[in-house]
Scaffold this active site. Sequence first.
Site, mmCIF file in Angstrom:
data_model
loop_
_atom_site.group_PDB
_atom_site.id
_atom_site.type_symbol
_atom_site.label_atom_id
_atom_site.label_comp_id
_atom_site.label_asym_id
_atom_site.label_seq_id
_atom_site.Cartn_x
_atom_site.Cartn_y
_atom_site.Cartn_z
ATOM 1 N N THR A 1 -2.903 1.889 -4.272
ATOM 2 C CA THR A 1 -3.250 3.072 -3.490
ATOM 3 C C THR A 1 -4.700 3.449 -3.741
ATOM 4 O OG1 THR A 1 -2.509 5.269 -2.794
ATOM 5 C CG2 THR A 1 -2.481 4.842 -5.180
ATOM 6 N N GLU B 1 -9.284 -10.975 7.057
ATOM 7 C CA GLU B 1 -8.280 -10.407 7.980
ATOM 8 C C GLU B 1 -8.831 -10.471 9.409
ATOM 9 O OE1 GLU B 1 -7.022 -6.478 6.813
ATOM 10 O OE2 GLU B 1 -5.101 -6.652 7.868
ATOM 11 N N PRO C 1 -7.293 6.065 -4.668
ATOM 12 C CA PRO C 1 -7.417 7.421 -5.229
ATOM 13 C C PRO C 1 -8.311 8.263 -4.324
ATOM 14 C CG PRO C 1 -7.797 5.750 -6.912
ATOM 15 C CD PRO C 1 -7.774 5.037 -5.591
ATOM 16 N N LYS C 2 -7.852 9.469 -4.008
ATOM 17 C CA LYS C 2 -8.575 10.298 -3.040
ATOM 18 C C LYS C 2 -9.094 11.576 -3.680
ATOM 19 C CE LYS C 2 -5.857 8.138 0.493
ATOM 20 N NZ LYS C 2 -5.053 7.299 -0.405
ATOM 21 N N HIS D 1 0.872 -1.186 0.000
ATOM 22 C CA HIS D 1 0.000 0.000 0.000
ATOM 23 C C HIS D 1 0.903 1.229 0.000
ATOM 24 C CE1 HIS D 1 -3.725 -2.189 1.219
ATOM 25 N NE2 HIS D 1 -2.879 -2.974 1.875
ATOM 26 N N HIS E 1 -3.045 10.071 6.137
ATOM 27 C CA HIS E 1 -3.754 10.700 5.012
ATOM 28 C C HIS E 1 -3.829 12.220 5.171
ATOM 29 C CE1 HIS E 1 -5.647 6.550 4.079
ATOM 30 N NE2 HIS E 1 -4.553 6.740 3.389
ATOM 31 N N GLY F 1 -9.060 -1.589 3.397
ATOM 32 C CA GLY F 1 -9.634 -0.715 4.421
ATOM 33 C C GLY F 1 -9.960 -1.523 5.666
HETATM 34 C C1 LIG Z 1 -2.911 -3.856 7.866
HETATM 35 N N1 LIG Z 1 -3.865 -4.406 6.970
HETATM 36 C C2 LIG Z 1 -4.665 -3.719 6.114
HETATM 37 N N2 LIG Z 1 -5.917 -4.193 5.910
HETATM 38 C C3 LIG Z 1 -6.769 -3.540 5.100
HETATM 39 N N3 LIG Z 1 -6.470 -2.409 4.455
HETATM 40 C C4 LIG Z 1 -5.255 -1.890 4.614
HETATM 41 C C5 LIG Z 1 -4.287 -2.515 5.439
HETATM 42 N N4 LIG Z 1 -3.152 -1.786 5.383
HETATM 43 C C6 LIG Z 1 -3.426 -0.728 4.559
HETATM 44 N N5 LIG Z 1 -4.705 -0.772 4.122
HETATM 45 C C7 LIG Z 1 -5.417 0.179 3.251
HETATM 46 O O1 LIG Z 1 -4.449 0.992 2.586
HETATM 47 C C8 LIG Z 1 -4.652 2.381 2.905
HETATM 48 C C9 LIG Z 1 -3.323 3.107 2.965
HETATM 49 O O2 LIG Z 1 -2.753 3.179 1.679
HETATM 50 P P1 LIG Z 1 -3.322 4.116 0.513
HETATM 51 O O3 LIG Z 1 -3.871 5.365 1.148
HETATM 52 O O4 LIG Z 1 -4.375 3.325 -0.206
HETATM 53 O O5 LIG Z 1 -2.108 4.374 -0.325
HETATM 54 C C10 LIG Z 1 -5.383 2.353 4.248
HETATM 55 O O6 LIG Z 1 -6.117 3.538 4.475
HETATM 56 C C11 LIG Z 1 -6.286 1.122 4.074
HETATM 57 O O7 LIG Z 1 -7.440 1.459 3.329
#
Ligand SMILES: CNc1ncnc2c1ncn2[C@@H]1O[C@H](COP(=O)(O)O)[C@@H](O)[C@H]1O
Length: 287
Positions: free
Chosen positions: A97, A226, A99-100, A15, A65, A196
Amino acid sequence: MEWCVSMPKIELHAHLNGSIRDSTLLELAGGLGEKGVIVFSDVEHVIRKSDRTLHEVFKLFDLIHVITTDHKTVTRITKEVVEDFASENVVYLELRTTPKKNDSIGMSKRSYMEAVLEGLRAITVVDVDFVPRSIDVSSPVTTMNMDTFSGTARKKIYVRLLLSIDRRESTEAALETVKLALEMRDLGVVGIDLSGNPIVGQWDTFFPALEFAKEQGLQITLHCGEVPNKKEIQSMLGFLPHRIGHACCFEEEEWRKLKSSEIPVEICLTSNIRTETISSIDIHHFG
Ligand SMILES: CNc1ncnc2c1ncn2[C@@H]1O[C@H](COP(=O)(O)O)[C@@H](O)[C@H]1O
């Protein structure tokens, strides 16, 4: 450890905002502290802490964020994250990632992704291949390029992008992300991820967008199992995604379904142990 770093690797579950250097986060948080947007002393220890429960992880992402979501910073973190993976000898990286959209700073999901692409283009320390080209048999896949000036070999990293849908989003927002992924296919976007906080939102909300993505030939990966949620896990497996991430809380029946459907799992060993999703490496499903 050295052999592990030197070995060429494929990273399929990264991520963007989960891979930022701590030093960058602290620097950016310090800057926002000076502007009075956040209180630096309140967030410094949160950033420095290395192990967090799953609940704490998502609180940290909310903070990250706030710190990273402007175009210039998105470009910077993309560049740094890819450089860091390349320095650890990752030769193929699928970076995902979300998109925001933030109207107050003129950010749309598309402009967020353009900032990501800008970050890829800004990398100079390693050669980056991020736009898929039709396979040309005369140019085999390489992980090193010759530098014509110095005559030395330069590292090369292949980067492909997955657009994530956050479980807090609506059906419409998820559809917007899928449409954006389709528009950006020529720019290295290969698929969609659903991620998420796993205790937030309903899987059904995302089904129409994911079904459309699948019909259109995008690859789909879902964060699945998870946390314990038998109904959701079974429904996700029934959807037949191309891959799933985590699979921590599967029972025998779900493992059987996974195996018979031949769905690969992105195992997230470090994350699962650090977030205490799995209590010990001895009982992790990887083993
Ligand atoms: C630990 N396990 C996990 N389980 C689920 N979702 C996860 C995560 N780790 C990260 N994210 C997801 O990735 C986003 C951050 O990267 P981006 O803003 O997208 O680049 C988090 O806000 C979450 O939606």
